[in-house]
Write a protein that holds these residues in place. Structure first.
Motif, PDB file in Angstrom:
ATOM      1  N   LEU B  12       0.831  -1.203   0.000  1.00  0.00           N
ATOM      2  CA  LEU B  12       0.000   0.000   0.000  1.00  0.00           C
ATOM      3  C   LEU B  12       0.867   1.256   0.000  1.00  0.00           C
ATOM      4  O   LEU B  12       0.590   2.232  -0.683  1.00  0.00           O
ATOM      5  CB  LEU B  12      -0.904   0.003   1.227  1.00  0.00           C
ATOM      6  CG  LEU B  12      -2.239  -0.711   1.084  1.00  0.00           C
ATOM      7  CD1 LEU B  12      -3.010  -0.654   2.379  1.00  0.00           C
ATOM      8  CD2 LEU B  12      -3.052  -0.098  -0.051  1.00  0.00           C
ATOM      9  N   LEU B  13       1.935   1.163   0.803  1.00  0.00           N
ATOM     10  CA  LEU B  13       2.820   2.313   0.959  1.00  0.00           C
ATOM     11  C   LEU B  13       3.499   2.669  -0.359  1.00  0.00           C
ATOM     12  O   LEU B  13       3.639   3.827  -0.717  1.00  0.00           O
ATOM     13  CB  LEU B  13       3.860   2.003   2.033  1.00  0.00           C
ATOM     14  CG  LEU B  13       4.768   3.138   2.477  1.00  0.00           C
ATOM     15  CD1 LEU B  13       4.035   4.025   3.459  1.00  0.00           C
ATOM     16  CD2 LEU B  13       6.019   2.585   3.132  1.00  0.00           C
ATOM     17  N   VAL B  16       1.403   3.567  -4.842  1.00  0.00           N
ATOM     18  CA  VAL B  16       1.141   4.824  -5.547  1.00  0.00           C
ATOM     19  C   VAL B  16       2.429   5.533  -5.981  1.00  0.00           C
ATOM     20  O   VAL B  16       2.527   5.979  -7.126  1.00  0.00           O
ATOM     21  CB  VAL B  16       0.242   5.731  -4.691  1.00  0.00           C
ATOM     22  CG1 VAL B  16      -0.039   7.025  -5.413  1.00  0.00           C
ATOM     23  CG2 VAL B  16      -1.056   5.015  -4.375  1.00  0.00           C
ATOM     24  N   PRO B  17       3.427   5.638  -5.070  1.00  0.00           N
ATOM     25  CA  PRO B  17       4.679   6.244  -5.541  1.00  0.00           C
ATOM     26  C   PRO B  17       5.245   5.510  -6.752  1.00  0.00           C
ATOM     27  O   PRO B  17       5.703   6.146  -7.718  1.00  0.00           O
ATOM     28  CB  PRO B  17       5.616   6.118  -4.328  1.00  0.00           C
ATOM     29  CG  PRO B  17       4.715   6.038  -3.167  1.00  0.00           C
ATOM     30  CD  PRO B  17       3.480   5.351  -3.640  1.00  0.00           C
ATOM     31  N   LEU B  20       3.322   6.490  -9.750  1.00  0.00           N
ATOM     32  CA  LEU B  20       3.635   7.849 -10.183  1.00  0.00           C
ATOM     33  C   LEU B  20       4.949   7.890 -10.947  1.00  0.00           C
ATOM     34  O   LEU B  20       5.054   8.516 -12.008  1.00  0.00           O
ATOM     35  CB  LEU B  20       3.698   8.788  -8.976  1.00  0.00           C
ATOM     36  CG  LEU B  20       2.364   9.121  -8.317  1.00  0.00           C
ATOM     37  CD1 LEU B  20       2.575   9.971  -7.079  1.00  0.00           C
ATOM     38  CD2 LEU B  20       1.459   9.848  -9.314  1.00  0.00           C
ATOM     39  N   TRP B  36      10.950  19.023 -20.411  1.00  0.00           N
ATOM     40  CA  TRP B  36      10.564  17.755 -19.780  1.00  0.00           C
ATOM     41  C   TRP B  36      11.391  16.613 -20.352  1.00  0.00           C
ATOM     42  O   TRP B  36      10.882  15.799 -21.108  1.00  0.00           O
ATOM     43  CB  TRP B  36       9.066  17.481 -19.999  1.00  0.00           C
ATOM     44  CG  TRP B  36       8.184  18.559 -19.447  1.00  0.00           C
ATOM     45  CD1 TRP B  36       7.747  19.657 -20.104  1.00  0.00           C
ATOM     46  CD2 TRP B  36       7.637  18.627 -18.130  1.00  0.00           C
ATOM     47  NE1 TRP B  36       6.960  20.426 -19.280  1.00  0.00           N
ATOM     48  CE2 TRP B  36       6.874  19.824 -18.064  1.00  0.00           C
ATOM     49  CE3 TRP B  36       7.718  17.804 -17.012  1.00  0.00           C
ATOM     50  CZ2 TRP B  36       6.210  20.207 -16.905  1.00  0.00           C
ATOM     51  CZ3 TRP B  36       7.036  18.195 -15.869  1.00  0.00           C
ATOM     52  CH2 TRP B  36       6.290  19.391 -15.815  1.00  0.00           C
ATOM     53  N   TRP B 222      16.517  19.224 -12.969  1.00  0.00           N
ATOM     54  CA  TRP B 222      15.544  18.250 -12.458  1.00  0.00           C
ATOM     55  C   TRP B 222      16.157  17.398 -11.346  1.00  0.00           C
ATOM     56  O   TRP B 222      15.497  17.109 -10.350  1.00  0.00           O
ATOM     57  CB  TRP B 222      15.039  17.349 -13.591  1.00  0.00           C
ATOM     58  CG  TRP B 222      13.861  17.929 -14.308  1.00  0.00           C
ATOM     59  CD1 TRP B 222      13.852  18.498 -15.540  1.00  0.00           C
ATOM     60  CD2 TRP B 222      12.523  18.007 -13.819  1.00  0.00           C
ATOM     61  NE1 TRP B 222      12.594  18.930 -15.865  1.00  0.00           N
ATOM     62  CE2 TRP B 222      11.750  18.640 -14.823  1.00  0.00           C
ATOM     63  CE3 TRP B 222      11.890  17.613 -12.640  1.00  0.00           C
ATOM     64  CZ2 TRP B 222      10.391  18.878 -14.682  1.00  0.00           C
ATOM     65  CZ3 TRP B 222      10.534  17.841 -12.503  1.00  0.00           C
ATOM     66  CH2 TRP B 222       9.804  18.472 -13.508  1.00  0.00           C
ATOM     67  N   ILE B 225      15.889  19.314  -8.240  1.00  0.00           N
ATOM     68  CA  ILE B 225      14.552  19.339  -7.653  1.00  0.00           C
ATOM     69  C   ILE B 225      14.300  18.028  -6.902  1.00  0.00           C
ATOM     70  O   ILE B 225      13.794  18.016  -5.776  1.00  0.00           O
ATOM     71  CB  ILE B 225      13.491  19.567  -8.754  1.00  0.00           C
ATOM     72  CG1 ILE B 225      13.647  20.981  -9.327  1.00  0.00           C
ATOM     73  CG2 ILE B 225      12.094  19.347  -8.208  1.00  0.00           C
ATOM     74  CD1 ILE B 225      12.730  21.283 -10.486  1.00  0.00           C
ATOM     75  N   LEU B 228      16.253  17.991  -3.646  1.00  0.00           N
ATOM     76  CA  LEU B 228      15.615  18.796  -2.603  1.00  0.00           C
ATOM     77  C   LEU B 228      14.428  18.049  -2.003  1.00  0.00           C
ATOM     78  O   LEU B 228      14.215  18.054  -0.789  1.00  0.00           O
ATOM     79  CB  LEU B 228      15.135  20.129  -3.174  1.00  0.00           C
ATOM     80  CG  LEU B 228      16.137  21.256  -3.222  1.00  0.00           C
ATOM     81  CD1 LEU B 228      15.481  22.519  -3.746  1.00  0.00           C
ATOM     82  CD2 LEU B 228      16.703  21.505  -1.836  1.00  0.00           C
ATOM     83  N   GLY B 229      13.663  17.409  -2.880  1.00  0.00           N
ATOM     84  CA  GLY B 229      12.537  16.614  -2.399  1.00  0.00           C
ATOM     85  C   GLY B 229      13.011  15.536  -1.449  1.00  0.00           C
ATOM     86  O   GLY B 229      12.450  15.334  -0.373  1.00  0.00           O
ATOM     87  N   GLY B 232      13.967  16.933   1.883  1.00  0.00           N
ATOM     88  CA  GLY B 232      12.759  17.226   2.659  1.00  0.00           C
ATOM     89  C   GLY B 232      12.163  15.980   3.265  1.00  0.00           C
ATOM     90  O   GLY B 232      11.824  15.932   4.446  1.00  0.00           O
ATOM     91  N   VAL B 233      12.064  14.935   2.449  1.00  0.00           N
ATOM     92  CA  VAL B 233      11.433  13.702   2.919  1.00  0.00           C
ATOM     93  C   VAL B 233      12.275  13.052   4.022  1.00  0.00           C
ATOM     94  O   VAL B 233      11.745  12.629   5.059  1.00  0.00           O
ATOM     95  CB  VAL B 233      11.232  12.729   1.735  1.00  0.00           C
ATOM     96  CG1 VAL B 233      10.796  11.377   2.240  1.00  0.00           C
ATOM     97  CG2 VAL B 233      10.198  13.292   0.780  1.00  0.00           C
ATOM     98  N   SER B 236      12.054  14.965   7.246  1.00  0.00           N
ATOM     99  CA  SER B 236      10.735  14.798   7.848  1.00  0.00           C
ATOM    100  C   SER B 236      10.608  13.416   8.499  1.00  0.00           C
ATOM    101  O   SER B 236      10.025  13.275   9.575  1.00  0.00           O
ATOM    102  CB  SER B 236       9.668  15.022   6.782  1.00  0.00           C
ATOM    103  OG  SER B 236       8.527  14.305   7.062  1.00  0.00           O
TER     104      SER B 236
END
Lengths: 275, 260, 273
Positions: B12-13, B16-17, B20, B36, B222, B225, B228-229, B232-233, B236
């Motif tokens: 489940l975890l 979706v990632p 994506l 892109w 890219w 970016i 950085l993500g 952050g993750v 957190s």
């Protein structure tokens, strides 16, 4: 008329002399306690009853040194009370809010001893004894919120007992637990009192409880509070939920205190009537 | 939890990632759009871009400044917050002032602090401190103010000394609110880390990404970016780890209240 | 005296804010202004770093006479409001849709927790490439950042729906829309309002950030311009304006929250979020 034989001034361990408490609000002041005088002898079990709003909690906070008196004084073991004195422990009504939720049962009981710098080995002994005495030996590593209300109040009692106080103040400690638990806790407190020889001042609004537990019941008037009358409880020292409560003498005393509380509610004061 | 349950949770975890990322991969697979680039190309550039010198030259200094500023803000915020929260008059005196400082969007502090502290490491740490300190401070004040009166009375009855009262009652009692403030502060801290570097710097992740953008090095931008993500993750997650450890009692308490 | 009575009384005392507290608060503000006025005059800080308060005020007065200032103010407010509105609409619709389907919620909850901490400012370079330095660049940041705040709160809210109410609605075979309107929405509303309050603050931060860093029109851009041209007075004046907007946004959000929830039965404790 049953006069008060015990606690005459001079021999008392705890002396409350002409205590007055006025709350100063914004622009108005409320006199909660007018003039309270009574004593509690060493080793005595005294109960205080009064109608709701009689300033029982205010009185107890003054005695505990949590509130300053506006007039008069509280003297414990010959010393005037100006802040929480050593040798006194308080059990609050709000058991859930008087235990540190981030500490285990054991840590809660141990903390006051650490503050008093009791050596580690002795601390361990005292904590274990106290927890066993209240029947919580098994729950020592639990957190308070994992326990039922009655068990939480047992933790608070264990903490007070482990502190080895000379005077134990209890502020309506069983008002928020269910009836069955309440009877168990009443017997527990009687039992601890007899075994430890501690002096107990027990505040309650429950008339039956005051007669069942105490050697003497101090009835308060309504606010601004004075002592309405003191009733000596001449029941046998061995008390039992069934036998004592069905004793005719218990019924008489209960009726006597009940009548006094009713009088207090209707505004009767000692100076105005048959005092 | 059973192995199957664990597997189910992991599925489940990650479902979706994974979807994506797969969608991103497929949608950009043959992309010739300049902005892109194919995900494969971005990922291919990742290692070259960041792990040959830039990691120690840019990433570590950025994260180091962030942590230094953040921890300093925590200490200052909690220290001042407990003091202000404990004294009613002080609280009434300072509350509107603090509300004003909190309401200033932290990035505008960058130009101001550049006046005082130039564009060096000190300025960047100062920016992070001055942005992170408000949520911590105000939440601490709130937490100390909401401390239970009965618990305070208990501490007095048992004659707790000021030091242990502070540690065992004030700090622990306010810790859920402190944690809430610290969480807000962390996301503000990351924003400020990047902004202060975009404004004026010679190193750092934010600086590097802007360089890539200005030089139209799109796949590299890219990767920045994404990096950085990831920062952050990861921060957190670390925060949640510490928080859930420090607030075990609170989670339990809340749980038992909800049942009761 | 019951426990509830005792705690209720305590809470009442806490809610009550005596007028003396307001007086003290004003005194605190006056103290701050006086300190900012006197510190540079006494030479404690250099004037080119921190001009006296009165200088900032007169610079503000000068700017208030120009159309450019008011246009910038309007740009900032418009960007903030537009971004917040989009984020609110998207967050509420998606939140209810995701929250209403248990499997979807389970699959997405952790993803959302995973995506949320990705800092919005990471998108700045992308936004600049896509939209240049126009208002849309900043709008992208604002929407992205405040969307998460709203979405997460709405998900909390939908999760909080009383299972009994949910079952009741199902057993009476309410249509989906009716169910959303009568069962889910009233429960989620306090959370939506919390999301609105948090989102409003975050949206303002990102709006100003975007203007400051990207250079899209607004007060933030003017701060950047003032800074590069060494107009320190003007810069401070603008920062004060931005701070006041921030205070206004907070007050407005709290007032809206109270107004919308006036009738609401839930006496929800202030969420620690």
């Amino acid at each position: 008329m049953t006069a008060a034989p015990a606690g005459t001034a001079g021999t008392a361990l705890l002396d409350v002399r002409h205590v007055r408490k006025v709350y100063e609000g914004a622009g108005r002041s409320v006199e909660a306690v007018r003039d309270l005088t009574f004593g509690v002898a060493a080793g005595e079990f005294a109960c205080i009853v009064g109608p709701s709003g009689a300033g029982k909690t205010t009185l107890l906070k003054c005695v505990a040194g949590l509130l300053g008196c506006t007039g008069g004084e509280v003297v414990l073991e010959g010393a005037r009370v100006t802040g929480p004195p050593p040798g006194m422990a308080v059990v609050f009504q709000e058991y859930g809010r008087s235990l540190f939720p981030w500490m285990t049962v054991r840590q809660n009981v141990e903390l006051p001893l650490k503050e008093r710098r009791v050596p580690k080995a002795r601390r361990r002994e005292l904590v274990d004894e106290a927890l066993d005495a209240v029947g919580l030996g098994e729950a020592r590593h639990a957190h308070p919120w994992q326990l039922s209300g009655g068990m939480q109040q047992r933790v608070a009692i264990a903490r007070a007992v482990a502190y080895e106080p000379h005077v134990l103040l209890m502020d309506e400690p069983f008002a928020a637990v269910d009836a069955q638990t309440r009877a168990d806790l009443e017997d527990l407190v009687r039992d601890l009192w007899k075994r430890l020889g501690v002096t107990v001042l027990f505040v309650t609004h429950d008339i039956d409880e005051s007669v069942y537990l105490g050697q003497r019941v101090i009835v308060l008037s309504n606010s601004p509070t004075v002592v309405l009358e003191e009733v000596a409880v001449d029941l046998p020292a061995e008390r039992d939920q069934l036998a004592t409560r069905s004793d005719p003498r218990f019924a008489e005393l209960r009726a006597r205190v009940y009548k006094l509380v009713q009088q207090a509610k209707s505004g009767h004061r000692p100076g105005t009537g048959d005092a | 939890m059973s192995a199957l349950g664990l597997l189910r949770r992991a599925a489940l975890l990650l479902a979706v990632p994974a979807l994506l990322v797969a969608a991103w991969w497929l949608l950009t697979a043959g992309s010739t759009d300049f902005f892109w680039p194919p995900l494969s190309q971005i990922l291919g550039a990742f290692d070259d871009t960041w792990f040959h010198g830039r990691f120690t030259r840019d990433v570590l200094p950025s994260v180091g400044r962030l942590l230094a500023g953040y921890l300093l803000a925590l200490v200052i915020g909690v220290g001042l917050g407990t003091a202000i929260g404990s004294v009613r008059t002080l609280r009434a005196l300072l509350e509107p002032v603090l509300e004003f400082f909190r309401a200033i969007p932290p990035p505008v502090l960058v130009p101001i602090l550049m006046l005082f502290a130039g564009i060096g490491t000190g300025m960047k740490i100062l920016v992070i401190v001055s942005g992170c300190v408000w949520p911590v401070l105000l939440n601490t004040v709130e937490g100390v103010r909401a401390l239970d009166e009965v618990l305070g009375d208990t501490a007095r009855c048992y004659r707790m000394r000021p030091h242990s009262r502070y540690v065992h009652l004030v700090l622990r009692g306010a810790s859920p609110q402190i944690a809430a403030g610290a969480r807000q502060a962390l996301s503000i801290g990351i924003i400020l880390m990047v902004i202060s570097e975009m404004f004026a710097a010679g190193d750092g992740v934010g600086f590097t990404i802007v360089q890539f953008q200005r030089g139209f090095a799109i796949p590299q931008m890219w990767t920045g970016i994404i990096l950085l993500g990831l920062i952050g993750v990861v921060l957190s997650l670390l925060f949640q780890l510490v928080e859930s450890w420090a607030l075990r009692w609170y989670t339990g308490l809340r749980g038992s209240e909800r049942e009761g | 005296m019951t426990a509830a009575g005792a705690s209720g009384r305590g809470a009442g005392r806490r809610r009550h804010r005596p007028s003396s507290a307001w007086g003290l608060g004003l005194l605190g503000l006056a103290g701050l202004m006086a300190a900012v006025e006197l510190a540079p005059r006494a030479g404690l800080v250099q004037r080119r770093y921190l001009p006296p308060f009165s200088t900032m005020v007169s610079s503000l007065a000068d700017q208030a006479g120009t159309g450019a200032f008011w246009r910038a103010l309007l740009d900032t407010l418009r960007g903030w409001a537009t971004g917040l509105a989009i984020a609110l609409a998207a967050g509420v619709v998606l939140g209810i849709a995701i929250g209403g389907v248990p499997l979807l919620r389970a699959a997405l909850a952790s993803t959302i927790e995973f995506l949320r901490p990705i800092p919005s400012v990471a998108l700045i370079p992308l936004a600049v490439l896509l939209y240049g330095t126009g208002a849309r660049s900043t709008l992208l940041l604002v929407v992205y950042a405040s969307f998460w705040q709203v979405l997460v709160q709405v998900l909390y809210g939908v999760r909080d729906v009383d299972p009994v109410a949910r079952e009741t609605a199902r057993s009476y075979r309410f249509r989906t829309l009716t169910r959303v309107r009568t069962v889910i929405w009233p429960t989620a509303l306090p959370y939506v309002m919390t999301g609105f309050r948090l989102g409003a603050a975050v949206a303002l931060i990102l709006e100003i950030t975007g203007e400051l860093v990207i250079g899209s029109p607004g007060l933030g851009e003017r701060i950047a311009v003032a800074q590069t041209s060494g107009a320190v007075d003007a810069m401070y004046a603008l920062v004060i304006v931005v701070g006041l907007i921030g205070v206004a946004v907070n007050l407005l959000a709290r007032a809206t929250e109270r107004r919308v929830l006036r009738w609401h039965p839930s006496v929800r404790r202030e969420a620690v979020a």
